[in-house]
Design a protein around this motif. Structure first.
Motif, PDB file in Angstrom:
ATOM      1  N   LEU A   1     -14.014   8.955  52.997  1.00  0.00           N
ATOM      2  CA  LEU A   1     -15.025   8.245  52.274  1.00  0.00           C
ATOM      3  C   LEU A   1     -16.297   8.214  52.672  1.00  0.00           C
ATOM      4  CD1 LEU A   1     -12.995   4.961  51.516  1.00  0.00           C
ATOM      5  CD2 LEU A   1     -13.601   6.935  49.878  1.00  0.00           C
ATOM      6  N   ALA A   2     -16.330   8.981  53.740  1.00  0.00           N
ATOM      7  CA  ALA A   2     -17.936   9.260  54.545  1.00  0.00           C
ATOM      8  C   ALA A   2     -18.416  10.289  53.784  1.00  0.00           C
ATOM      9  CB  ALA A   2     -17.514   9.196  56.070  1.00  0.00           C
ATOM     10  N   SER A   3     -17.650  11.414  53.358  1.00  0.00           N
ATOM     11  CA  SER A   3     -18.166  12.545  52.562  1.00  0.00           C
ATOM     12  C   SER A   3     -18.664  12.126  51.530  1.00  0.00           C
ATOM     13  CB  SER A   3     -17.259  13.461  52.639  1.00  0.00           C
ATOM     14  OG  SER A   3     -17.490  14.587  51.571  1.00  0.00           O
ATOM     15  N   LYS A   4     -20.044  12.613  51.315  1.00  0.00           N
ATOM     16  CA  LYS A   4     -20.754  12.349  50.087  1.00  0.00           C
ATOM     17  C   LYS A   4     -20.248  13.269  49.070  1.00  0.00           C
ATOM     18  CE  LYS A   4     -25.142  11.024  52.007  1.00  0.00           C
ATOM     19  NZ  LYS A   4     -25.946  12.083  52.983  1.00  0.00           N
ATOM     20  N   GLU A   5     -19.743  14.557  49.273  1.00  0.00           N
ATOM     21  CA  GLU A   5     -19.189  15.450  48.520  1.00  0.00           C
ATOM     22  C   GLU A   5     -17.949  14.830  47.593  1.00  0.00           C
ATOM     23  OE1 GLU A   5     -20.257  16.419  51.600  1.00  0.00           O
ATOM     24  OE2 GLU A   5     -20.875  18.645  51.327  1.00  0.00           O
ATOM     25  N   ILE A   6     -17.148  14.261  48.564  1.00  0.00           N
ATOM     26  CA  ILE A   6     -15.708  13.790  48.160  1.00  0.00           C
ATOM     27  C   ILE A   6     -16.055  12.807  46.861  1.00  0.00           C
ATOM     28  CG2 ILE A   6     -13.644  12.852  48.745  1.00  0.00           C
ATOM     29  CD1 ILE A   6     -13.405  14.358  51.164  1.00  0.00           C
ATOM     30  N   ILE A   7     -16.914  11.759  47.264  1.00  0.00           N
ATOM     31  CA  ILE A   7     -17.301  10.553  46.515  1.00  0.00           C
ATOM     32  C   ILE A   7     -18.000  10.999  45.297  1.00  0.00           C
ATOM     33  CG2 ILE A   7     -18.604   8.486  46.266  1.00  0.00           C
ATOM     34  CD1 ILE A   7     -18.148   7.881  49.087  1.00  0.00           C
ATOM     35  N   LEU A   8     -18.866  12.061  45.449  1.00  0.00           N
ATOM     36  CA  LEU A   8     -19.433  12.454  44.248  1.00  0.00           C
ATOM     37  C   LEU A   8     -18.565  13.013  43.439  1.00  0.00           C
ATOM     38  CD1 LEU A   8     -22.517  12.358  43.281  1.00  0.00           C
ATOM     39  CD2 LEU A   8     -22.620  14.882  43.976  1.00  0.00           C
ATOM     40  N   GLY A   9     -17.910  14.175  43.935  1.00  0.00           N
ATOM     41  CA  GLY A   9     -17.118  15.073  43.096  1.00  0.00           C
ATOM     42  C   GLY A   9     -16.075  14.159  42.283  1.00  0.00           C
ATOM     43  N   GLY A  10     -15.574  13.102  43.242  1.00  0.00           N
ATOM     44  CA  GLY A  10     -14.316  12.302  42.731  1.00  0.00           C
ATOM     45  C   GLY A  10     -14.722  11.615  41.611  1.00  0.00           C
ATOM     46  N   CYS A  11     -16.046  10.697  41.629  1.00  0.00           N
ATOM     47  CA  CYS A  11     -16.299  10.033  40.721  1.00  0.00           C
ATOM     48  C   CYS A  11     -16.330  10.703  39.396  1.00  0.00           C
ATOM     49  CB  CYS A  11     -17.681   9.424  40.791  1.00  0.00           C
ATOM     50  SG  CYS A  11     -17.871   8.214  42.059  1.00  0.00           S
TER      51      CYS A  11
ATOM     52  N   ILE B   1     -14.706  10.354  36.012  1.00  0.00           N
ATOM     53  CA  ILE B   1     -15.462  10.014  34.478  1.00  0.00           C
ATOM     54  C   ILE B   1     -14.944  11.036  33.444  1.00  0.00           C
ATOM     55  CG2 ILE B   1     -17.510  10.126  33.484  1.00  0.00           C
ATOM     56  CD1 ILE B   1     -18.720   9.090  36.156  1.00  0.00           C
ATOM     57  N   LEU B   2     -14.900  12.316  34.031  1.00  0.00           N
ATOM     58  CA  LEU B   2     -14.333  13.390  33.057  1.00  0.00           C
ATOM     59  C   LEU B   2     -13.164  13.099  32.579  1.00  0.00           C
ATOM     60  CD1 LEU B   2     -15.924  16.639  34.984  1.00  0.00           C
ATOM     61  CD2 LEU B   2     -16.771  15.480  32.432  1.00  0.00           C
ATOM     62  N   ALA B   3     -12.268  13.014  33.461  1.00  0.00           N
ATOM     63  CA  ALA B   3     -10.476  12.884  32.873  1.00  0.00           C
ATOM     64  C   ALA B   3     -10.530  11.595  32.066  1.00  0.00           C
ATOM     65  CB  ALA B   3      -9.779  12.870  34.173  1.00  0.00           C
ATOM     66  N   ALA B   4     -11.267  10.758  32.369  1.00  0.00           N
ATOM     67  CA  ALA B   4     -11.180   9.288  31.352  1.00  0.00           C
ATOM     68  C   ALA B   4     -11.888   9.664  30.240  1.00  0.00           C
ATOM     69  CB  ALA B   4     -11.996   8.280  32.207  1.00  0.00           C
ATOM     70  N   SER B   5     -12.649  10.274  30.247  1.00  0.00           N
ATOM     71  CA  SER B   5     -13.370  10.168  28.583  1.00  0.00           C
ATOM     72  C   SER B   5     -12.842  11.518  27.867  1.00  0.00           C
ATOM     73  CB  SER B   5     -14.880  10.974  28.784  1.00  0.00           C
ATOM     74  OG  SER B   5     -14.959  12.141  29.704  1.00  0.00           O
ATOM     75  N   PHE B   6     -12.077  12.370  28.630  1.00  0.00           N
ATOM     76  CA  PHE B   6     -11.213  13.339  27.660  1.00  0.00           C
ATOM     77  C   PHE B   6      -9.751  12.369  27.069  1.00  0.00           C
ATOM     78  CE2 PHE B   6     -12.810  16.953  30.649  1.00  0.00           C
ATOM     79  CZ  PHE B   6     -13.957  16.851  30.016  1.00  0.00           C
TER      80      PHE B   6
ATOM     81  N   ILE C   1     -17.372  21.976  38.882  1.00  0.00           N
ATOM     82  CA  ILE C   1     -18.172  21.467  40.210  1.00  0.00           C
ATOM     83  C   ILE C   1     -17.449  20.247  40.613  1.00  0.00           C
ATOM     84  CG2 ILE C   1     -20.402  20.156  40.687  1.00  0.00           C
ATOM     85  CD1 ILE C   1     -21.824  22.053  38.663  1.00  0.00           C
ATOM     86  N   SER C   2     -17.144  19.226  39.750  1.00  0.00           N
ATOM     87  CA  SER C   2     -16.403  18.039  40.410  1.00  0.00           C
ATOM     88  C   SER C   2     -15.458  18.665  41.410  1.00  0.00           C
ATOM     89  CB  SER C   2     -16.111  17.114  39.329  1.00  0.00           C
ATOM     90  OG  SER C   2     -14.751  17.640  38.919  1.00  0.00           O
ATOM     91  N   LEU C   3     -14.308  19.338  40.942  1.00  0.00           N
ATOM     92  CA  LEU C   3     -13.480  19.913  41.730  1.00  0.00           C
ATOM     93  C   LEU C   3     -13.892  20.625  43.278  1.00  0.00           C
ATOM     94  CD1 LEU C   3     -10.663  21.005  39.150  1.00  0.00           C
ATOM     95  CD2 LEU C   3     -10.824  19.013  40.680  1.00  0.00           C
ATOM     96  N   THR C   4     -14.863  21.404  42.819  1.00  0.00           N
ATOM     97  CA  THR C   4     -15.576  22.345  43.963  1.00  0.00           C
ATOM     98  C   THR C   4     -15.956  21.236  45.154  1.00  0.00           C
ATOM     99  OG1 THR C   4     -16.046  24.138  42.558  1.00  0.00           O
ATOM    100  CG2 THR C   4     -17.064  24.049  44.576  1.00  0.00           C
ATOM    101  N   LEU C   5     -16.607  20.322  44.693  1.00  0.00           N
ATOM    102  CA  LEU C   5     -17.395  19.417  45.592  1.00  0.00           C
ATOM    103  C   LEU C   5     -16.085  18.682  46.459  1.00  0.00           C
ATOM    104  CD1 LEU C   5     -20.148  17.524  43.626  1.00  0.00           C
ATOM    105  CD2 LEU C   5     -20.232  19.131  45.495  1.00  0.00           C
TER     106      LEU C   5
END
Ligand code: SF4
Lengths: 321, 579, 290
Positions: free
Chosen positions: C15-25, C29-34, C263-267
């Motif tokens: 959770l300390a990794s900004k990348e993981i939080i950003l990418g995860g969110c 969001i994407l998956a939920a909207s699809f 990008i989300s997965l890459t992050l």
């Protein structure tokens, strides 16, 4: 070591050959169509078809067919494109230079850029500059190459109109000399930029990781203690070492650049192998498709071989004795 | 030439160096010894301005320095990057520890050795190459391998290349960082000789954990522990009669050919000291002040001198020759016996006996029966009164009769354990007797102490044993009981008068190990009286040889036993059991 | 990572990794909207109409394409398909990678050599070419696509897993466990598997990412089942009309959805790698620092 690699490459070649050979023959439906393409199946006379069938041993066992397949290839005969009414070899040799131009220059550029960026950002690891470069490049690496191409096309060619929309030269222009070269360059610019951008992340990330690893080695401290200038330390000492992984993976880079060029050529209608593949797929011109993929495979394998030799030249630790 | 003043270095919250003062002069080699993690290398790198600069750009902010490192009138800590670059290698160069990749793996030796020359514009590339070749020849680097890459060379060859590289710009200050680590002994020997030959004109800081290298190459030695210099003085003195308890421990733990005593360690309390003395958590002679206040750096001084002042100064080091960072001025002389004389009629007398016993030290008093050994023990304990001379405990004169305090701090262990305990008392009563006499503690505390003392000497602590009588115990067990009884008052000094001569060899070995272990834990000083010089050699730091009431020879145990001066000592050695 | 404290630290470092939080969110969001939006909007992506090239309006939020299909509906269905392919390939290729990697490392000997040589050989040719070749003949459906892509993406992962297991096998704590009498299963589950978790996660992400990319690429080349709506196909078709303005609501949103997914997965993958690496680095640092 060297021997093992060569065997691997030969096996890879064999793998592609077998795949090429088996795919059309094992699929349900008429193998003739799968081997010679839609055009041949539609337009050739029955007699001509029979002749081809006999020539390729299509009614005999798979082994016999494979023999003929290999023999034909060995003669340098890649087959005949009935859609274009030309031997596949001729078709490919016409477009190959364009692809080589695109891929070659993109490789050189992206490797250089990636190397310099990687060294500079690795050197500044943890600083803001490093983080931004890293983030940008990682973002770039996430984009599929054709998207990069499309965006560049839409912006610079469609919106701004600075560059031609496609092709490799202006048709029927009759340019010669410098004008011709300029024309070629104008057409090359956007595809090259797209492919370079798509390839930079590879060499950048590789270099950066290797710089980070190298910075923890005591020779960096030794170099600093010797009173060398930071530039010397970065490029002569760290850079030399960071060159190794990049040069060792040049073969892989060639493969990925070729793959990238395939899509980018389609976006820019650049008349190389990629556009040709697109065309072959659309026209179900299977001989052409197979021929192109075979040539690409061969190129990649040769590039790998060349890379191994190069790497052993650059890294004294590989160069034994 | 190089002067370090009150230099502090911390990395984030971690304190690496805590106020270093050092001077290295031209033509002089100063050895900096210490364990790994003491901060030796950080200090070396600081001198080159190499802490947290080029190699750690992002962490530069975490590095905090304080104090000064003055070279040629300028503070290295405040030089600009360009000035530092200029200074490095042209004035200050390093021979780094030869770990893998100290040299760049993809550049040839020749290239790397010549690089500093050309990059400091001392000459063209060609001249640099020429110079490199000369230097490499000078250090006996095999000339056929000059174009090799580091991975093709042996450890010794790499080390030679590193030395040549360090010297190519004729530096004024040379920092040798573990120059001989990870080499085989013979190559190490060669390199030590090479280094001592070749570094004559520089001011050299030798960083090493290898005391033998320090002794071979340096005239002065500083001892670093947890970022603090605890002792600094002439190398031979520091390595023979160290004044700081840490250095003594280091020396005792180091297996070298110049000691006969078993290797010994020290309390392994590695708690990070907050303020005060860095050695406090492990120190056995600490005072309350040690915990709160950093000790001053004091000049070593023997305040109480015995009869042969000159000899003793030669032996322990001249006053003022060493500096020790300790509230107590170094290892405390617990016992000083000063010109002690006592005569019993015309046939026997003790004449002007003088010696010292330091904290945590074993001094063996060796002589034949009737030579006056036991008399000395009695005089010390105050069982008899000397005709002349003084006995000082912790630098205070001892009154006669002895004070209660003295009798708590100094305990005697007798030769014959059967005789030394009353057969009428149970083990528990025997052990608690001193507490009873000194009126210490409630009954519960006494019980707890008794059990602790028994456990300390490795005896059972069950009730059944506590309530048994001495008659059911063997000699070895009885001697343990006697030792437990002596320990219960937590003494600082033990006078052991032939404590094992009545025991079998196997039992004796056990008792000796026990005493040595107690010494390690508590810093017990021990005067060990024995007729057995072989035993003395194994247990003592120093040996005193006594003949007819006179000390005829004294010195370090290994020296006395391997290189005896007095005919009587030779005689003793000749008579010792050699099998 | 066995004791509770370490586990907590491990999670915290995630959770300390900004990348993981950003990418995860972003991914959530994407998956939920699809998954949810098609229910709300009820557009039919296949339904053609005469309103071709309609700019965005109330009925067609993203307008229509050349045959009058609802672009937003297509975009969402394409997203669902991408999601399916991503998850399918992620799971399948991770299983293959872990299975073969662990097998090769633990069994060793000839089997190891064989598996590794096969992987070496197949990896020489970039697998996009092989997939193009096979797809050109098969015009794969979604399911076949998942299998095809998985078959070619597990190889690299297996290599990494094998290397990691081999190095774990050599750790002293494993030897210690062996000397205490532990059997192979115990060692695998207690000493090896926990250390593999970050690696397995990153292989899964890698697989999912490549799957989305390949799916789009194949669609772009027009070698998938023509009945399957895919972002790649949409991009390819829209490109034919770049001289019209339609690309603004046809191409750009599709390209955006594709880019954001990747990008989300890459992050996440990047963040994972960084925490994972810095964790082990920190550990080794403590070991050397004393
Ligand atoms: S006695 Fe000296 S060495 Fe011991 S803790 Fe005090 S100051 Fe430190």
């Amino acid at each position: 070591m060297r021997k093992k690699k060569i065997i691997t490459y030969l096996a890879a070649l064999g793998f592609i050959l077998i795949l090429n050979f088996l795919l059309p023959r094992l699929l349900p439906g008429d193998p003739f169509m799968a081997i010679y393409g839609e055009e041949a199946a539609l337009s050739l006379s029955e007699a001509a078809k029979e002749e081809l069938r006999a020539k390729m041993n299509l009614d005999k066992s798979l082994i016999a067919q494979f023999k003929v397949y290999l023999l034909t290839l060995a003669k340098g005969d890649l087959g005949y494109s009935y859609a274009l009414n030309q031997p596949v070899r001729t078709v490919i040799s016409k477009v190959l230079p364009w692809t080589l131009l695109l891929v070659g220059s993109a490789l050189i550029l992206s490797t250089l850029i990636g190397l310099i960026l990687g060294i500079e950002s690795g050197w500044r690891r943890g600083t803001r500059a490093d983080r931004w470069i890293l983030l940008t490049v990682v973002g770039l690496s996430a984009l599929p190459n054709f998207l990069i191409g499309i965006l560049l096309l839409l912006f610079f060619a469609v919106q701004l109109g600075w560059f031609p929309l496609g092709g490799a030269v202006t048709p029927y222009s009759g340019f010669t000399g410098t004008a011709y070269l300029l024309d070629v360059f104008k057409h090359l610019f956007l595809p090259l930029l797209a492919l370079t951008l798509a390839q930079v992340p590879r060499s950048y990330l590789l270099t950066r990781a290797s710089v980070l690893g190298n910075l923890s080695y005591p020779y960096v401290r030794t170099a600093a203690a010797k009173g060398l200038k930071p530039l010397q330390i970065r490029y002569k000492h760290v850079g030399r070492n960071s060159l190794l992984p990049i040069s060792a993976s040049l073969g892989v880079s060639v493969g990925s650049a070729l793959a990238g060029s395939l899509f980018i050529e389609i976006v820019f209608s650049y008349p190389g192998m990629g556009s040709l593949i697109h065309q072959a797929i659309a026209q179900r011109d299977y001989p052409l498709l197979q021929g192109i993929l075979l040539v690409i495979a061969l190129t990649v394998i040769l590039a790998n071989l060349a890379t191994d030799i190069l790497a052993s030249k650059i890294d004294p630790r590989i160069r034994k004795e | 030439m190089l002067q370090i003043n009150n230099y502090h270095l911390s990395y984030g919250k971690k304190k690496v160096l805590r106020g270093i003062d050092l001077v290295v002069n031209k033509g002089e080699t100063l050895a900096l010894v210490g364990e790994s993690g003491a901060g030796k290398t950080s200090l070396g790198l600081s001198i080159g301005g190499l802490i947290g600069r080029e190699s750690e750009p992002a962490n530069q902010a975490k590095v905090q320095t304080q104090g000064q490192i003055i070279f040629q009138g300028k503070d290295i800590l405040h030089l600009s990057a360009e000035e530092l670059q200029e200074l490095r290698w042209s004035k200050i160069s390093f021979v780094f520890q030869n770990v893998s990749n100290t040299l760049n793996p993809v550049l040839t030796i020749w290239e790397q050795v010549s690089e500093p020359y050309s990059s400091h514009h001392l000459g063209t590339r060609r001249q640099a190459r020429e110079q490199a070749r000369i230097m490499l020849d000078k250090v006996a680097f095999p000339s056929a391998k000059i174009n090799h890459y580091p991975h093709q060379l042996s450890g010794g060859e790499l080390q030679r290349a590193l030395i040549a590289m360090a010297l190519i710009n004729k530096p004024e200050v040379l920092i040798l960082d573990e120059p001989t680590a990870s080499l085989d002994p013979i190559t190490r020997q060669e390199l030590v000789q090479l280094l001592s030959r070749i570094t004559k004109d520089c001011a050299v800081l030798l960083i090493t954990h290898d005391l033998s290298v320090a002794s071979a190459l340096s005239k002065r030695t500083a001892v670093l522990y947890k970022g603090k210099i605890l002792e600094e003085g002439p190398t031979d003195k520091v390595l023979q009669t160290p004044h700081h308890p840490y250095m003594r421990a280091l020396l005792r733990s180091y297996p070298h050919m110049h000691s006969s005593k078993d290797i010994q360690s020290i309390n392994l309390n590695l708690k990070e000291p907050a303020e005060g003395c860095v050695f406090f958590p492990r120190c056995t002679q600490a005072l309350p002040i040690c915990q709160t206040t950093a000790p001053p750096v004091l000049e070593f001084k023997l305040t109480v001198l015995s009869a042969n002042a000159k000899e003793e100064l030669d032996f322990f080091g001249q006053n003022g020759s060493s500096k020790v960072a300790c509230h107590r001025g170094g290892i405390v002389p617990y016992l000083v016996v000063h010109r002690l004389s006592k005569s019993y009629g015309p046939e026997f007398s003790l004449r002007e006996v003088s010696f010292m016993v330091f904290e945590g030290e074993t001094v063996a008093l060796v002589g034949q029966s009737g030579s006056g050994k036991s008399t000395i023990a009695k005089l010390i304990m105050g069982l008899e009164k000397p005709d002349q001379g003084n006995i000082l405990y912790e630098e205070q004169k001892t009154p006669f009769p002895r004070s209660q305090e003295f009798l708590q701090k100094v305990q005697l262990i007798f030769q014959n354990p059967y005789d030394a305990v009353s057969p009428r008392l149970t083990i528990k009563e025997i052990i608690q007797e001193p507490l009873l006499i000194q009126k210490i503690g409630t009954q519960e505390e006494k019980n707890a102490k008794a059990i602790q003392a028994l456990a300390d000497v490795g005896l059972p602590t069950e009730d059944r044993f506590l309530h048994s009588y001495p008659s059911s115990l063997s000699g070895g067990e009885l001697q343990r009981v006697a030792i437990a009884r002596a320990l219960i008052l937590e003494p600082k000094l033990l006078i052991a008068d032939e404590p094992t001569s009545a025991l079998d060899a196997l039992v004796q070995a056990k008792i000796i190990k026990l005493l040595m272990g107690l010494q390690e834990q508590r810093g017990l000083g021990m005067l060990f009286i024995t007729h057995d010089i072989a035993l003395a050699r194994k247990i003592a730091d120093r040996i005193l040889v006594i003949q007819n009431g006179e000390i005829v020879e004294q010195g370090l145990a290994w020296e006395v036993t391997s290189n005896p001066k007095h005919p009587f000592t030779k005689q003793l050695l000749a008579a010792a059991s050699v099998f | 990572m066995v004791d509770y404290q370490a586990k907590k630290e491990f999670l915290a470092s995630f959770l300390a990794s900004k990348e993981i939080i950003l990418g995860g969110c972003l991914a959530i969001i994407l998956a939920a909207s699809f998954l949810i939006l098609p229910w709300l909007l009820k557009g039919d992506p296949y339904q053609t109409s005469l309103n071709i090239f309609t700019p965005p309006n109330k009925e067609y939020l993203l307008g229509t394409n050349d045959v009058g299909q609802d672009i937003l509906a297509g975009l969402l269905l394409g997203g669902q398909n991408s999601l399916k392919v991503a998850v399918g390939v992620g799971i399948l290729s991770t299983c293959l990678a872990v299975g073969f990697g662990v097998l090769a490392a633990l069994v060793g000997g000839r089997l190891d050599t064989f598996i590794m040589r096969m992987i070496d050989i197949i990896l020489v040719i970039p697998n996009i070419f092989i997939i193009i070749l096979v797809s050109a003949y098969l015009k794969p459906s979604l399911g076949l696509e998942i299998i095809l892509i998985s078959l070619l993406t597990w190889l690299g992962g297996a290599r990494v897993i094998r290397a990691q297991v081999l190095s774990l096998k050599e750790r002293t704590h494993v030897y210690a466990a062996i000397l205490f009498g532990a059997n192979l299963a115990y060692i695998f589950f207690r000493h090896i598997l926990p250390e593999l978790i970050p690696l397995v996660l990153s292989i899964f992400l890698q697989g999912a990412r490549r799957a989305i990319f390949m799916e789009a690429a194949l669609g772009f080349l027009g070698i998938v089942d023509p009945n399957v709506i895919s972002w790649g196909t949409m991009i390819n078709q829209s490109l034919n009309f770049f001289y019209l303005d339609v690309w603004r609501w046809w191409l750009l949103p599709t390209a955006g959805a594709l880019s954001l997914s990747l990008i989300s997965l890459t992050l996440i993958g990047r963040g994972l790698e960084e925490t994972f690496i810095s964790n082990s680095e920190r550990r080794s640092k403590i070991a050397t620092d004393q």
